[in-house]
Write a protein that holds these residues in place. Structure first.
Motif, PDB file in Angstrom:
ATOM      1  N   VAL A  78       0.641   3.896  -3.032  1.00 13.18           N
ATOM      2  CA  VAL A  78       0.146   5.245  -2.733  1.00 13.18           C
ATOM      3  C   VAL A  78       1.226   6.286  -3.007  1.00 13.18           C
ATOM      4  N   THR A  79       2.481   5.983  -2.650  1.00 13.10           N
ATOM      5  CA  THR A  79       3.567   6.936  -2.887  1.00 13.10           C
ATOM      6  C   THR A  79       3.748   7.202  -4.374  1.00 13.10           C
ATOM      7  N   ILE A 114       0.838  -1.203   0.000  1.00 11.97           N
ATOM      8  CA  ILE A 114       0.000   0.000   0.000  1.00 11.97           C
ATOM      9  C   ILE A 114       0.869   1.248   0.000  1.00 11.97           C
ATOM     10  N   LEU A 144      -1.007  11.692   5.569  1.00 11.33           N
ATOM     11  CA  LEU A 144      -1.146  10.407   4.883  1.00 11.33           C
ATOM     12  C   LEU A 144       0.139   9.594   5.003  1.00 11.33           C
ATOM     13  N   LEU A 178       0.617   5.860   6.699  1.00 14.25           N
ATOM     14  CA  LEU A 178       1.150   4.737   5.929  1.00 14.25           C
ATOM     15  C   LEU A 178       2.423   4.168   6.561  1.00 14.25           C
ATOM     16  N   ALA A 227       1.540   6.826  -6.724  1.00 15.79           N
ATOM     17  CA  ALA A 227       0.364   7.558  -7.193  1.00 15.79           C
ATOM     18  C   ALA A 227       0.445   9.038  -6.822  1.00 15.79           C
ATOM     19  N   LEU A 228       0.869   9.321  -5.590  1.00 18.62           N
ATOM     20  CA  LEU A 228       0.974  10.717  -5.144  1.00 18.62           C
ATOM     21  C   LEU A 228       2.030  11.481  -5.947  1.00 18.62           C
TER      22      LEU A 228
END
Length: 294
Positions: A152-153, A148, A207, A211, A155-156
């Motif tokens: 997420v990293t 995850i 966030l 995480l 994507a960010l």
């Protein structure tokens, strides 16, 4: 071979931790050209609030994320209006701002130590029960929170690169960083735009803390180390570029992980910083310098 793959994935995961902190550095730097040395403390706050919301209060993951981001945004706006704006009105030098912001981070550290506690706390994973999964194709076990974090990293980084370089708001934010006076004279509401960058940076920190915490736990003293390594990743890649900071974070994460296994965990951080020092000597502007530094 399985050990190499396991170390590589662990290094990528560690690199994403530093990469997401570097992204938070980049957001404020792009609009103010100021390095926010309280960034590690903000990530720590996100992790500690994650423990409070997810472990103690048993809130749903979505509610915890929203509350964490909201509280961090308030902390960021307090920093912006009470420190940044005040010192700018007084025509303070940049180093005055940097040192005062660093002091603000220390206050955050002590405040969370007082309100929540000083020991290391566990934080539940945002998704799943935290048990490892077996990747048959690679022949290794991996925890979902690592996957995850990586997803997420990445994507960010992509989202904020597009935001900064392909949207009108992002270009306006960068324009303030290049020349705040010219941006103001052209009609841009610089104070509002800088407030937006503080909120975005603090949301990323919240966030990031949520995480990171399931992987390494949450403690009020974790901010300093995370902040230094996130800043090292930013310098190694190049200030102002989300992708550059991410690559710098991956490099530090991989070096630390392999050095910890093949040499000693005691010296893994030292070796990573030696690589940083060599990079600063050879190419001080980083791998991808700002356009003005080329």
């Amino acid at each position: 071979m399985q050990i190499i793959i396991q170390l590589f994935i662990s290094g990528i995961s560690a690199g994403c931790i530093y990469g997401i902190i570097s992204l938070a550095f980049t957001m404020i730097y792009n609009s103010t050209k100021i390095v926010n040395f309280s960034q590690g403390s903000l990530v720590m706050a996100g992790a500690m609030l994650g423990h409070l919301f997810l472990y103690r209060m048993k809130l749903p993951a979505l509610a915890a994320v929203v509350l964490d981001m909201a509280i961090l945004c308030v902390i960021g706006l307090v920093m912006k209006f009470t420190i940044y704006d005040f010192l700018r009105r007084k025509n303070a030098k940049d180093y005055h701002l940097v040192i005062t912001i660093l002091g603000y981070g220390i206050v955050i550290d002590q405040l969370f130590a007082l309100l929540i506690g000083k020991q290391q706390y566990s934080v539940p994973a945002l998704i799943g029960d935290g048990s490892s999964i077996y990747l048959k194709a690679l022949g290794i076990n991996m925890y979902p929170e690592n996957l995850i974090l990586i997803a997420v990293t990445v994507a960010l980084i992509i989202i904020f690169w597009i935001f900064l370089n392909k949207t009108q708001l992002g270009l306006c934010i960068q324009a303030i960083g290049f020349n705040a006076d010219a941006a103001r004279l052209s009609g841009l509401r610089t104070s509002m735009l800088i407030s937006i960058t503080f909120c975005l940076s603090c949301s990323i920190s919240a966030l990031g803390g949520l995480l990171i915490a399931p992987i390494m736990g949450a403690t009020s003293s974790m901010g300093a180390s995370l902040g230094v390594k996130g800043f090292a990743a930013t310098i190694l890649g190049g200030m102002g570029n989300p992708f550059a900071g991410f690559v710098g974070g991956l490099m530090i994460g991989l070096i630390e992980t392999f050095a910890s296994y093949y040499i000693s965990s005691t010296y893994s951080s030292v070796i990573a910083y030696l690589v940083l020092l060599l990079m600063l000597i050879i190419k001080p502007s980083g791998l991808w310098p700002e356009k003005g530094d080329r």
